[in-house]
Enzyme design. Sequence first.
Site, PDB file in Angstrom:
ATOM      1  N   GLN A 163      -3.977   2.279  -5.473  1.00 34.46           N
ATOM      2  CA  GLN A 163      -3.471   1.569  -4.286  1.00 34.46           C
ATOM      3  C   GLN A 163      -3.126   2.577  -3.185  1.00 34.46           C
ATOM      4  O   GLN A 163      -2.235   3.418  -3.355  1.00 34.46           O
ATOM      5  CB  GLN A 163      -2.255   0.687  -4.604  1.00 34.46           C
ATOM      6  CG  GLN A 163      -1.964  -0.346  -3.533  1.00 34.46           C
ATOM      7  CD  GLN A 163      -3.070  -1.404  -3.396  1.00 34.46           C
ATOM      8  OE1 GLN A 163      -3.891  -1.600  -4.291  1.00 34.46           O
ATOM      9  NE2 GLN A 163      -3.118  -2.078  -2.248  1.00 34.46           N
ATOM     10  N   LEU A 164      -3.858   2.448  -2.104  1.00 36.60           N
ATOM     11  CA  LEU A 164      -3.720   3.404  -1.009  1.00 36.60           C
ATOM     12  C   LEU A 164      -2.264   3.592  -0.602  1.00 36.60           C
ATOM     13  O   LEU A 164      -1.567   2.627  -0.313  1.00 36.60           O
ATOM     14  CB  LEU A 164      -4.526   2.920   0.204  1.00 36.60           C
ATOM     15  CG  LEU A 164      -4.519   3.860   1.409  1.00 36.60           C
ATOM     16  CD1 LEU A 164      -5.317   5.119   1.121  1.00 36.60           C
ATOM     17  CD2 LEU A 164      -5.029   3.160   2.658  1.00 36.60           C
ATOM     18  N   HIS A 165      -1.817   4.841  -0.611  1.00 33.50           N
ATOM     19  CA  HIS A 165      -0.440   5.099  -0.215  1.00 33.50           C
ATOM     20  C   HIS A 165      -0.340   6.359   0.627  1.00 33.50           C
ATOM     21  O   HIS A 165      -0.990   7.353   0.365  1.00 33.50           O
ATOM     22  CB  HIS A 165       0.487   5.186  -1.432  1.00 33.50           C
ATOM     23  CG  HIS A 165       0.040   6.148  -2.491  1.00 33.50           C
ATOM     24  ND1 HIS A 165      -0.948   5.846  -3.405  1.00 33.50           N
ATOM     25  CD2 HIS A 165       0.447   7.403  -2.788  1.00 33.50           C
ATOM     26  CE1 HIS A 165      -1.124   6.883  -4.216  1.00 33.50           C
ATOM     27  NE2 HIS A 165      -0.288   7.848  -3.867  1.00 33.50           N
ATOM     28  N   LEU A 166       0.492   6.242   1.660  1.00 33.95           N
ATOM     29  CA  LEU A 166       0.746   7.363   2.566  1.00 33.95           C
ATOM     30  C   LEU A 166       2.035   8.051   2.111  1.00 33.95           C
ATOM     31  O   LEU A 166       3.061   7.406   1.942  1.00 33.95           O
ATOM     32  CB  LEU A 166       0.918   6.826   3.993  1.00 33.95           C
ATOM     33  CG  LEU A 166       1.383   7.813   5.053  1.00 33.95           C
ATOM     34  CD1 LEU A 166       0.287   8.822   5.367  1.00 33.95           C
ATOM     35  CD2 LEU A 166       1.802   7.081   6.330  1.00 33.95           C
TER      36      LEU A 166
ATOM     37  N   TYR B 128      -2.280  11.736   3.049  1.00 38.64           N
ATOM     38  CA  TYR B 128      -2.833  11.121   1.842  1.00 38.64           C
ATOM     39  C   TYR B 128      -3.361  12.202   0.903  1.00 38.64           C
ATOM     40  O   TYR B 128      -3.847  13.236   1.358  1.00 38.64           O
ATOM     41  CB  TYR B 128      -4.001  10.202   2.215  1.00 38.64           C
ATOM     42  CG  TYR B 128      -3.623   9.108   3.176  1.00 38.64           C
ATOM     43  CD1 TYR B 128      -3.246   7.850   2.716  1.00 38.64           C
ATOM     44  CD2 TYR B 128      -3.638   9.327   4.567  1.00 38.64           C
ATOM     45  CE1 TYR B 128      -2.894   6.846   3.589  1.00 38.64           C
ATOM     46  CE2 TYR B 128      -3.288   8.321   5.456  1.00 38.64           C
ATOM     47  CZ  TYR B 128      -2.919   7.081   4.967  1.00 38.64           C
ATOM     48  OH  TYR B 128      -2.569   6.086   5.833  1.00 38.64           O
TER      49      TYR B 128
END
Length: 754
Positions: free
Chosen positions: A649-652, A641
């Site tokens: 928006q949480l993104h890997l 991350y």
Amino acid sequence: MDLVGDSRPKGEEQQGKPMLVILVGPPGSGKSTFCEEVMRLSTRPWVRICQDNIANGKAGSKAQCLKSAATALNDGKSVFIDRCNMDREQRAEFVKLGGPKVVVHALVLDLPARLCISRSVKRTGHEGNLQGGKAAAVVNRMLQNKEFPKLSEGFSRITFCQNESDVQGALNTYRALGPSDTLSEGVFGQKNSDAKVQLGIMKFFKKTGSSESDNAGSIANNVQDAASLKNAEEKNSCSEGPVSFSDNAVTVLNEQKDQMVGMNSNAASLSDAPTLAFPSISTSDFQFDHEKATDIIIEKVEEFVDKIGNARLVLVDLTHRSKILSLVKEKASKRNIDSNKFFTFVGDITRLYSLGGLRCNVIANAANWRLKAGGGGVNAAIFSAAGPALEVATKEQANSLLPGSALVVPLPSNSPLFIQEGVTHVIHVVGPNMNPERPNCLKNDYLTGCKILRDAYASLFEGFASIVRKLPKGSIENLGSKQFEIQAHCQNAPRNSEQKIKRDNAHEYDRTKKYKGSHTETGDDNSDAIVGKISLGSEKFDRSTTKAWGSWAQALYEIARQPQKHKDVVLDISDDVVVLNDLYPKAQKHLLVLARYEGLDQLADVRKEHLQLLKTMHAVGLKWAETFMHEDASLIFRLGYHSAPSMRQLHLHVISQDFDSKQLKNKKHWNSFTTAFFRDSVDVMKELSSHGKARLEDYDKLMSTELRCHRCRSAHPNIPRLKSHIANCRAPFPANLLQNGRLVSSPSNASIDA
DNA sequence: GTTCTAGAAC
DNA sequence: GTTCTAGAAC
């Protein structure tokens, strides 16, 4: 389907006619293979015309295809048109090649999208050069706009193939044709499959530890999305439609002054959809040019209308003589904007339901920057109709508002506007001022003015969208709910063209990341005090890491909410995550695994309760990495991350360590993936279980660090030199990356620490 | 996040 | 003159 039975050769009278077969299907559907298979065994003289190689082996134009096809048909040869031909327009000119001497067929390869994508992703050396992840995007985009052929287009025979056995059947049919055989006319093999939208509805509003009924709301919206899509399609083929809704209103008002009685039945069925009524901003007292203003309204409506599900936007003006309304109506119809979702309405914005029969749960107010009642026009009317409750509720949130921004105010249930009109929210908007007699005049600086007006509508519509997102199922009926998150907008706009005004507040928030939403007190008439300051919503709704995300930073958030609308980039959808190709990959393989949880904007928001989600994200990312390594064992991946991402928006990130990409262009790109700013997923998960949150690294410090090779750690003066170095550096990776599974590589790959 | 571009660096 | 960066705008 029964191809064989229907396809016996027949009719002497048609014998000998060349046949033009127009293939219809996305890349990977097997068009070229089909043609080749037919030609391999056929005794009929076939010519395959493929746009991908028509220009001496290179891609050519449609015109070249048409010309070659005409020539071949003239020579008495039968022709395959091997290009996608996904819509009527694309096919039309080829169909015209038909006539008394040429029969025209369509062969539709309507195979599962998944199959087409996997084929086109896998293929190498395809003539159209559609390889890799981009193919998925192309296929998806095409499928969204597909338009099946109809006999009325001029085909004498249409064959649909929806699976491999259909294809085999069609192959046998065409392969068996001798030089003078013909096939029977009609449509063969069509099943009920015009659906463009899969109704596999995903949950998005999954707030952990919350009992809100957002799930249901989200599903309801999605279902209605599909319904309104259908409406929109039907509308195209019939002259009556909700367009006449606004026309009705105008007509009725013509005859009956202020009373509207008739309602279009189409409109009535939609009347429960969340609706924002808004006046034209800045065009009245603030004297903004009407042409420019209406262009901006259309532009912003177009931008938002797809983002708000089944919700509606309604531009309201008091009189049918409104120049703004007629301009907007004209432009909206030219732009083909869905008239279910956007239309104009004549009436008093404070009495739309009681007098006009139009239910609007949200109305916009063309406010003044002090957010005060009075003045004139819409502002005076709304404050007056809403009673003191609105003044109080507004004051609770902010004392002032900058031009170009909007403020969502939930209307207290004791307000007459709430009781009589069903209005639950008022959104104050301040537009640019062009009137020299009013404060902060832009003195005809339309460059600035247009920008501010755009911001104003964007803030307004985004504010409305935030309300819509929070609506429980049943929309308007349940609007008494007090569960809303206040969304405020932090644009700050130059008040005056003469004054040089700092516009970088948003950047400051970007950097601090921990802005607490306390609003700025100005409260006096010194308008300088407002400049460059922020009006934010009520503090109690803010999370600890509230950050002002620009409009460009919302893309992933939108994809997480409605991945089915972004098939061009999305690879996989589940309840918890969406997998997509990074739009600007920084390496050969670069995917994002996107969390589908509302409120999880970034790593800073992640807490212990999200550990399971992060494990899922990691597992999904790993699976894709493994898939890629199976194709190419030399790939090495890292999953992690960004400490402070640019996109909400949480993104890997799942990124291969070759960093071989034209999109990797600057220091920030490099440092965000190769310094401690990149937090390995494995470390994040560990920190989460031990400390309840992940460590975040400093943006400024790490972004400005010198450019160093991620393998041998050598420093390089600029990006091009760095890139030419990493193209060849095969040094082992630094020891810390080799530990704890931070790097992921194929078991057969010995180069990782060689 | 990208694009655009002025001007610094070479 | 060309390459490259970095800041502004979006």
